[in-house]
Design a protein around this motif. Structure first.
Motif, PDB file in Angstrom:
ATOM      1  N   LEU A 374       0.851  -1.182   0.000  1.00 15.38           N
ATOM      2  CA  LEU A 374       0.000   0.000   0.000  1.00 15.38           C
ATOM      3  C   LEU A 374       0.891   1.237   0.000  1.00 15.38           C
ATOM      4  N   HIS A 378      -1.433   1.703   6.069  1.00 17.71           N
ATOM      5  CA  HIS A 378      -2.493   0.764   5.690  1.00 17.71           C
ATOM      6  C   HIS A 378      -3.847   1.146   6.280  1.00 17.71           C
ATOM      7  N   PHE A 379      -3.833   1.973   7.330  1.00 15.70           N
ATOM      8  CA  PHE A 379      -5.105   2.368   7.952  1.00 15.70           C
ATOM      9  C   PHE A 379      -5.670   3.641   7.340  1.00 15.70           C
ATOM     10  N   VAL A 456      13.999  -6.188   0.958  1.00 18.19           N
ATOM     11  CA  VAL A 456      13.680  -7.490   0.368  1.00 18.19           C
ATOM     12  C   VAL A 456      14.771  -7.872  -0.635  1.00 18.19           C
ATOM     13  N   GLU A 492      -4.435 -16.628   6.195  1.00 20.49           N
ATOM     14  CA  GLU A 492      -5.457 -17.247   7.047  1.00 20.49           C
ATOM     15  C   GLU A 492      -6.384 -18.085   6.162  1.00 20.49           C
ATOM     16  N   GLN A 512       0.590 -18.734   8.282  1.00 17.98           N
ATOM     17  CA  GLN A 512       1.999 -18.561   8.651  1.00 17.98           C
ATOM     18  C   GLN A 512       2.225 -18.728  10.151  1.00 17.98           C
ATOM     19  N   GLY A 513       1.288 -18.236  10.965  1.00 14.49           N
ATOM     20  CA  GLY A 513       1.440 -18.325  12.410  1.00 14.49           C
ATOM     21  C   GLY A 513       1.432 -19.759  12.946  1.00 14.49           C
ATOM     22  N   LYS A 516       5.235 -23.322  11.969  1.00 12.17           N
ATOM     23  CA  LYS A 516       6.335 -24.047  12.618  1.00 12.17           C
ATOM     24  C   LYS A 516       5.827 -25.229  13.448  1.00 12.17           C
ATOM     25  N   ARG A 537       3.996 -12.520   4.448  1.00 14.69           N
ATOM     26  CA  ARG A 537       3.871 -13.755   5.225  1.00 14.69           C
ATOM     27  C   ARG A 537       4.587 -14.915   4.544  1.00 14.69           C
ATOM     28  N   TYR A 539       7.378 -14.547   3.098  1.00 15.78           N
ATOM     29  CA  TYR A 539       8.774 -14.354   3.498  1.00 15.78           C
ATOM     30  C   TYR A 539       9.017 -14.969   4.877  1.00 15.78           C
ATOM     31  N   GLU A 540       8.124 -14.674   5.829  1.00 14.80           N
ATOM     32  CA  GLU A 540       8.250 -15.272   7.165  1.00 14.80           C
ATOM     33  C   GLU A 540       8.232 -16.800   7.061  1.00 14.80           C
ATOM     34  N   ILE A 543      11.489 -18.256   5.778  1.00 13.13           N
ATOM     35  CA  ILE A 543      12.506 -18.314   6.839  1.00 13.13           C
ATOM     36  C   ILE A 543      12.285 -19.563   7.699  1.00 13.13           C
ATOM     37  N   HIS A 547      14.877 -22.711   7.852  1.00 16.46           N
ATOM     38  CA  HIS A 547      15.439 -23.068   9.147  1.00 16.46           C
ATOM     39  C   HIS A 547      15.154 -24.530   9.480  1.00 16.46           C
TER      40      HIS A 547
END
Lengths: 570, 570
Positions: A374, A378-379, A456, A492, A512-513, A516, A537, A539-540, A543, A547
């Motif tokens: 954006l 974003h808000f 990035v 999500e 993503q959350g 792991k 997300r 990208y996260e 990683i 790992h």
């Protein structure tokens, strides 16, 4: 000692050089010569006159304070003599004379000069096909052509038009014809993308989709074979290798070529492509003859190679340099990086420097990183999407170019201008990541998109992230049945559901959350393609997977936002 | 080897450093501690929540993909432990422990760290006057304050408000209260201009006039002496040395001070102004303790002197640097130039680097050049006025800063960002004159305003033009009866007539195009003040007069456009 300076060409560069020189040497004499009757007009404004945004064509010839820049204006306000409808037909460098021919009368005259400036500009390329000269087939190269096109479209007799060429002018004309006049317009381009040469393919596809949404049709990879006349003798059809397109109006905008015959005949050095060669002071191979604008070849400040950039903004700056040097100054024009912008309905496209294909063609080991984000906090309610692609050299991290799209055109142009300003002295992805830019929620994000793009890109260069572009994703997706790739949507569940229902076998989802804790659900023997909304997300997730020892993972740059914007059918 | 990193402060810098570090060292542990219950919110968005542009306060705490950045979000998506409502009360650097106190329970706990990050931020300055703690007197320093203010204004009981302080937040709050809620708002500022320290006086006056047009009242050079309560016990009046202003709501926005008590108590170096001292790697005087954001002092990349810049954009970039260095990297934060922007109704103001007074205060021999120009091609219908002031060092021509105003905020911010990007490595007026920026009529002028500004500044530096600013013109005009100045309007007669009729003795007119033929009408024994619309014709006239031997001539920078915009009564 007062000099007599003769300037051939009175659009953009010529008048600028004349005015600058006269301010520095008021006692010297300047004669400004032009073939046309109308001089010093803003040719870049023609599409906006055709569209109706500019109503009075004299506005394109006026100053900001509404004075028409005609011969009398230049005489009174700048002390410059102007000869219109006058062609320079020969230069005698030994005698330091130029032969002028007054076009209406044919009368010739010899003018002596101390210094000569060639500002002869360019002419539109013509298609070497039958019917190229039919009435109704126009180039956008003069106020006369502009008026003729506008008269035709405002007359109401045009329902279908074809534009040949998907460069800046072609696209602007397509917008002009479609937007206000509602003419069914088809753009024919022989290369396989719009904005060829200046934009990467993925951004070009995104821009094309937006133009298609507004009603413009595109035929890419098609070559015009002929223009055919109708009963009236005017153009009625454009024939390509694939189709015959009905059209009452045709615009040909397939680039321009430098007007350098006069220079070549006078023995000045001219490149194979026809550009007059000049040094950094804008002098030709004759030190008493300067040249600039659309008739010269420039040096790329990125590759050092010769380039041809017929842009009004460059011509104006070169005019000032020439004016200074005519007066004994030592101003330099160090070359150009190639910076541009264009409005395509509500979308803007802009860029500077090299595209990835251009960098690779120049022998550079380059890669391209895409970020969509954006353009405001974003808000903030006025936020819109901006997509930027950074082209960098592997190893050095040197920035070679950047191209982008955005719905807030001024904001996009601002980002491109920042990179354009840094390119000549060289900059790196790391430096972009650290740029200190103005922040307030109505104007930008706390971490500016240029900071994010630089960051990035650093991650990619240092191997912390492997991205794939939209077209690469589309190619992998097309081979999903036997391609051995595992497609993982890391948004999500509510975002992913649509695709999971459509492709239960191929579209997987782990937010993503949760990733792991759910690694066991992932295959170890398949490559994994990560996708989220814009890339953050993914990208996260990348990683996390790296790992955990997953070796063959890629993330889709720009995410589903970019995929859908490019019109990929998922 | 895995480390334990403790980060104190979870707004802007803290979360950024934590996330970056965890991506680089997924095996290490991060504990993020914050005094508040709400973390990682966009504090810069508070005025937009108060204004109603942002409706849901959780948006300020959310990601671009609408996930609330709370403790659980950081745990799940970033692998970071978060302790909210927890204060760090002491650091034992020898033992490498930090004492935490859980605020609701008072329970204390000792946490061992390998590396510590201080992201303790700042607190709003308070006015040391009676009534400063009355109900209804707010600072804009937390989501709680934001919600209380919004509840009050949306409740409808507020008809008059006073904002103390005319910096960014004060002005944004004045806009928020006036624009949507129609509250009669008065801004009280003890200095003599709005945007003190960051904007020059003439631009500030122009911006102030535009805000006054929208209904905001200003009381400059006034100091608040007391806040007085009404019958309800809430604030009812703001008393200054000149007036008692009725107000049911008071916002105090007079700057912030670094929260550095913890650092100081731990024996870290802290400046007199209270900023924690850090090196280029963002390390404090203890190499295992980093600090950044609003609690640190920075180095000016222009003067080399210490500066304090509590800006969210700097905090975010510092967070990335700290994250990198926590993981053994060698990223550097080289200091800052100070880049800002703010929206004031439809007008935007922005700047970077030093103002003229700031440059002079730093001992630099500086001057300021003003240019007002249309921000697009003059024939494009969306054009608007942009005014820029370039601050340069005499002699070297080095650019020290630029400030500006514009109706197209993104376009203005784009120009400021270009200069901001060039400032750290240094740039000159000559380089600005030659910048290659994107041009197309909907976005800019063929000769970009930055090219023009650079060119005009070169002319001033080289003695080819002597300009005066609006306030200098106003001072000369005020002394017109005995000041010995000849005021010459060099526009066309139709533009000048209004003033000639009003001031037949003092307002003279010779259109620029006639000037060289009418020199005899000008006095040789008086200074001449040239004025036109924005400065272009006055420049041409200046050249003509200088060439004709008139020695004492000045041109009004920005012309009548700037004079009228600044609200001068002519």
């Amino acid at each position: 000692m007062p000099q007599h300076v003769v300037i051939i060409g009175a659009v953009a560069l010529g008048p600028k050089a004349a005015a600058r020189f006269k301010r520095l040497e008021p006692d010297s004499r300047v004669t400004l010569v032009d073939r046309g009757a109308i001089i010093s007009y803003g040719g870049c404004g023609i599409p906006f006159y055709v569209s109706g945004e500019v109503n009075d064509p004299t506005e394109l010839q006026s100053t900001a304070f509404h004075m028409v820049r005609d011969a009398e204006f230049f005489r009174a306000t700048k002390g410059v003599d102007v000869r219109t409808e006058t062609e320079a037909v020969a230069i005698d460098r030994a005698a330091k004379t130029v032969t002028l021919r007054h076009l209406p009368t044919g009368r010739e005259e010899l003018l002596t000069y101390d210094k000569l400036v060639l500002a002869t500009g360019s002419r539109p390329n013509k298609l070497p096909v039958p019917g190229a000269d039919l009435p109704g087939v126009y180039a956008v190269d003069s106020m006369e052509a502009a008026k003729a096109i506008r008269a035709q479209v405002s007359g109401g007799g045009i329902s279908r038009a074809v534009v040949v060429g998907a460069g800046f002018i072609g696209l602007e004309m397509a917008v002009a014809l479609t937007d206000l006049w509602g003419i069914e317009t088809t753009v024919v381009e022989f290369r396989d993308q719009i904005l060829p040469g200046v934009s990467g393919g993925n951004l070009a596809r995104m821009a094309q989709r937006r133009m298609e949404d507004k009603g413009v049709a595109f035929r890419l990879g098609e070559q015009v074979r002929a223009f055919e006349a109708g009963g009236s003798g005017r153009v009625a059809r454009v024939v390509t290798q694939n189709a015959a397109l009905e059209a009452e109006l045709v615009i040909v905008a397939i680039g321009v070529s430098p007007n350098s015959e006069l220079a070549r005949a006078a023995g000045l050095s001219v490149s194979d492509r026809g550009g007059i060669r000049v040094d950094e002071t804008m002098r030709t191979t004759d030190p008493d003859i300067f040249a600039g604008g659309d008739c010269v070849e420039l040096r790329s400040q990125i590759t050092g190679a010769p380039i041809y950039l017929p842009l009004g903004s460059l011509a104006n700056r070169q005019g000032r340099i020439i004016g200074t040097n005519l007066a004994g100054g030592a101003a330099k024009f160090p070359g150009a990086v190639g910076t541009w912008c264009v409005q395509l309905f509500e979308l803007a496209a802009a860029g500077t420097g090299l595209t990835l294909p251009a960098a690779q063609a120049a022998g550079l080991d380059a890669l391209c990183v895409h970020v969509s984000q954006l353009d405001r906090a974003h808000f903030h309610p006025d936020k819109g999407l901006m997509s930027l692609e950074l082209v960098v050299e592997r190893g050095s991290g040197r920035v070679l170019g950047m191209q982008g799209l955005g719905v807030n055109g001024d904001a996009l142009v601002g980002k491109v201008d920042v990179v354009a300003a840094l390119l000549p002295a060289g900059t790196t992805a790391e430096k972009l990541a650290g740029l200190e830019l103005a922040y307030s929620p109505p104007f930008s994000a706390a971490l500016d998109i240029l900071n994010v793009l630089g960051g990035v890109t650093e991650n990619v260069l240092q191997g912390r992230l492997r991205g794939i572009a939209v077209d690469e994703f589309a190619a992998l997706w097309a081979k999903r049945e036997g391609g051995g790739r595992f497609f993982l949507d890391c948004r999500e569940r509510s975002n992913a559901e649509e695709y999971m229902n459509k492709y239960p076998e191929y579209w997987h989802n782990i937010p993503q959350g949760q990733l792991k804790d759910r690694l066991a659900e992932l295959p170890r023997d398949q490559g994994i393609v990560l996708v989220c909304n814009t890339g953050a997300r993914a990208y996260e997730s990348f990683i996390t997977l790296a790992h955990a020892g997953f070796g063959d993972v890629v993330s889709v740059e720009g995410g589903m936002t970019a995929v859908l914007a490019a019109g990929e059918k998922i």
